[in-house]
Design a protein around this motif. Structure first.
Motif, PDB file in Angstrom:
ATOM      1  N   SER A   6      28.858 -55.606  68.297  1.00 25.03           N
ATOM      2  CA  SER A   6      28.063 -56.429  68.898  1.00 25.03           C
ATOM      3  C   SER A   6      26.990 -55.802  70.019  1.00 25.03           C
ATOM      4  O   SER A   6      25.871 -56.210  70.026  1.00 25.03           O
ATOM      5  CB  SER A   6      28.573 -57.649  69.412  1.00 25.03           C
ATOM      6  OG  SER A   6      27.765 -58.711  69.882  1.00 25.03           O
ATOM      7  N   PHE A   7      27.732 -55.074  70.895  1.00 21.55           N
ATOM      8  CA  PHE A   7      26.911 -54.386  72.030  1.00 21.55           C
ATOM      9  C   PHE A   7      26.040 -53.412  71.344  1.00 21.55           C
ATOM     10  O   PHE A   7      24.826 -53.360  71.953  1.00 21.55           O
ATOM     11  CB  PHE A   7      28.039 -53.763  72.799  1.00 21.55           C
ATOM     12  CG  PHE A   7      27.277 -52.904  74.052  1.00 21.55           C
ATOM     13  CD1 PHE A   7      26.983 -53.543  75.172  1.00 21.55           C
ATOM     14  CD2 PHE A   7      27.310 -51.582  73.884  1.00 21.55           C
ATOM     15  CE1 PHE A   7      26.398 -52.797  75.919  1.00 21.55           C
ATOM     16  CE2 PHE A   7      26.745 -50.638  74.990  1.00 21.55           C
ATOM     17  CZ  PHE A   7      26.249 -51.372  76.045  1.00 21.55           C
ATOM     18  N   ILE A  11      21.778 -53.221  71.886  1.00 22.52           N
ATOM     19  CA  ILE A  11      21.189 -52.031  72.188  1.00 22.52           C
ATOM     20  C   ILE A  11      20.060 -51.602  71.321  1.00 22.52           C
ATOM     21  O   ILE A  11      18.894 -51.531  71.764  1.00 22.52           O
ATOM     22  CB  ILE A  11      22.343 -50.706  72.319  1.00 22.52           C
ATOM     23  CG1 ILE A  11      23.007 -51.177  73.457  1.00 22.52           C
ATOM     24  CG2 ILE A  11      21.344 -49.519  72.679  1.00 22.52           C
ATOM     25  CD1 ILE A  11      22.426 -51.299  75.003  1.00 22.52           C
ATOM     26  N   LEU A  12      20.478 -51.694  69.990  1.00 18.19           N
ATOM     27  CA  LEU A  12      19.412 -51.253  68.743  1.00 18.19           C
ATOM     28  C   LEU A  12      18.257 -52.314  68.833  1.00 18.19           C
ATOM     29  O   LEU A  12      17.078 -52.027  68.669  1.00 18.19           O
ATOM     30  CB  LEU A  12      20.173 -51.192  67.765  1.00 18.19           C
ATOM     31  CG  LEU A  12      21.236 -50.115  67.192  1.00 18.19           C
ATOM     32  CD1 LEU A  12      21.888 -50.332  65.854  1.00 18.19           C
ATOM     33  CD2 LEU A  12      20.490 -48.692  67.225  1.00 18.19           C
ATOM     34  N   ASN A  13      18.529 -53.410  69.334  1.00 17.32           N
ATOM     35  CA  ASN A  13      17.457 -54.425  68.986  1.00 17.32           C
ATOM     36  C   ASN A  13      16.571 -54.196  70.188  1.00 17.32           C
ATOM     37  O   ASN A  13      15.283 -54.407  70.173  1.00 17.32           O
ATOM     38  CB  ASN A  13      18.182 -56.015  69.122  1.00 17.32           C
ATOM     39  CG  ASN A  13      18.631 -56.296  67.820  1.00 17.32           C
ATOM     40  OD1 ASN A  13      18.173 -55.894  66.816  1.00 17.32           O
ATOM     41  ND2 ASN A  13      19.640 -57.097  67.902  1.00 17.32           N
ATOM     42  N   ARG A 135      21.288 -58.735  62.091  1.00 17.93           N
ATOM     43  CA  ARG A 135      21.984 -57.797  63.214  1.00 17.93           C
ATOM     44  C   ARG A 135      21.020 -56.687  63.601  1.00 17.93           C
ATOM     45  O   ARG A 135      21.013 -56.374  64.827  1.00 17.93           O
ATOM     46  CB  ARG A 135      23.328 -56.904  62.685  1.00 17.93           C
ATOM     47  CG  ARG A 135      24.493 -57.917  62.508  1.00 17.93           C
ATOM     48  CD  ARG A 135      25.799 -57.031  62.164  1.00 17.93           C
ATOM     49  NE  ARG A 135      26.644 -58.065  62.213  1.00 17.93           N
ATOM     50  CZ  ARG A 135      27.923 -57.587  61.860  1.00 17.93           C
ATOM     51  NH1 ARG A 135      28.491 -56.199  61.777  1.00 17.93           N
ATOM     52  NH2 ARG A 135      28.886 -58.383  61.939  1.00 17.93           N
ATOM     53  N   VAL A 136      20.138 -56.348  62.832  1.00 18.51           N
ATOM     54  CA  VAL A 136      19.197 -55.301  63.116  1.00 18.51           C
ATOM     55  C   VAL A 136      17.694 -55.805  63.085  1.00 18.51           C
ATOM     56  O   VAL A 136      16.751 -55.032  63.647  1.00 18.51           O
ATOM     57  CB  VAL A 136      19.253 -54.051  62.218  1.00 18.51           C
ATOM     58  CG1 VAL A 136      20.521 -53.341  62.332  1.00 18.51           C
ATOM     59  CG2 VAL A 136      18.975 -54.469  60.853  1.00 18.51           C
ATOM     60  N   ASN A 137      17.614 -57.061  62.986  1.00 19.27           N
ATOM     61  CA  ASN A 137      16.312 -57.605  62.904  1.00 19.27           C
ATOM     62  C   ASN A 137      16.285 -58.781  63.799  1.00 19.27           C
ATOM     63  O   ASN A 137      16.588 -59.999  63.504  1.00 19.27           O
ATOM     64  CB  ASN A 137      15.675 -58.036  61.445  1.00 19.27           C
ATOM     65  CG  ASN A 137      14.309 -58.501  61.547  1.00 19.27           C
ATOM     66  OD1 ASN A 137      13.314 -57.583  61.805  1.00 19.27           O
ATOM     67  ND2 ASN A 137      14.126 -59.720  61.226  1.00 19.27           N
ATOM     68  N   GLN A 138      15.566 -58.792  65.096  1.00 21.65           N
ATOM     69  CA  GLN A 138      15.405 -59.831  65.928  1.00 21.65           C
ATOM     70  C   GLN A 138      14.050 -60.593  65.757  1.00 21.65           C
ATOM     71  O   GLN A 138      12.923 -59.899  65.954  1.00 21.65           O
ATOM     72  CB  GLN A 138      15.736 -59.597  67.290  1.00 21.65           C
ATOM     73  CG  GLN A 138      17.027 -59.071  67.702  1.00 21.65           C
ATOM     74  CD  GLN A 138      18.026 -60.220  67.626  1.00 21.65           C
ATOM     75  OE1 GLN A 138      17.751 -61.198  68.040  1.00 21.65           O
ATOM     76  NE2 GLN A 138      19.049 -59.818  67.322  1.00 21.65           N
TER      77      GLN A 138
END
Length: 214
Positions: A6-7, A11-13, A135-138
């Motif tokens: 989750s952390f 960070i990736l977002n 998860r990788v797309n906000q």
């Protein structure tokens, strides 16, 4: 382990450079679009004034050339000035009517019974990404829970604010976007990569999902 994932996802977002670059590019495009519109309006105004000056000058020239009476000259000029003043007043009145158009404040998602499912406030925003959150797309407007979410792209479209006006642009979605203007029953399909100004009362179609503009 799940906390670590989750952390890392957060960070990736945060460092999702493609998303931020795309937003900057789209905002610049909107600014350019509105600037070009303002330039074309200025050219049109100058052209209109040139026509008015040419007509009045022609009246004076013809009267002096053919030595028509001064009273007739004054009457023709007065009539020309009255017509020009009326046209300018009408145009100014039309502009005032446009400025009274209510400002967009929020976007609503409703179900088939017209019950509000979700509301997104636009007051403090300048750029809003519409799509589906992963998860990788906000995204800012998440339509993952919409009935026809399977037809919506992860990054479907973007709303950008420029000069207190909101514009929507489809950014290469799979199933396209559309709009139905207020007081109009016809749905318009939107071209990819072109900004369209939104007005309060419009219905924005994200594939088959309706978003109500208020």
């Amino acid at each position: 382990m799940s906390k670590v994932l989750s952390f890392l996802s957060k960070i990736l977002n945060l460092i999702n450079l493609p998303k931020h670059i795309k937003k900057i590019f789209l905002k610049r495009k909107i600014r350019k679009y509105t600037t070009n519109n303002n330039d074309s309006n200025m050219i049109l105004k100058l052209f209109n004034w040139l026509i008015i000056i040419t007509v009045l000058s022609s009246i004076v020239y013809l009267n002096f050339t053919y030595k028509i009476s001064r009273r007739l000259l004054i009457g023709e000029l007065s009539l020309g000035i009255i017509i020009c003043a009326f046209l300018l007043w009408k145009k100014k009145k039309g502009k005032k009517a446009k400025t009274k158009d209510p400002q967009i404040k929020k976007i609503l998602l409703k179900d088939q019974n017209q019950n509000i499912i979700n509301t997104w406030e636009l007051r403090n925003e300048v750029s809003i990404l519409i799509g589906k959150k992963t998860r990788v797309n906000q995204v800012d407007i998440d339509l993952s829970e919409a009935i026809y979410s399977s037809l919506i792209s992860r990054q479907h479209g973007v709303l950008n604010k420029a000069g207190n006006k909101w514009y929507f642009e489809d950014i290469g979605s799979s199933n396209g976007s559309g709009i139905r203007r207020r007081n109009d029953s016809k749905k318009i399909r939107l071209a990819e990569g072109s900004p369209y100004q939104l007005y309060s009362g419009d219905i924005l179609y994200i594939a088959n999902t309706k978003l109500f503009v208020q």
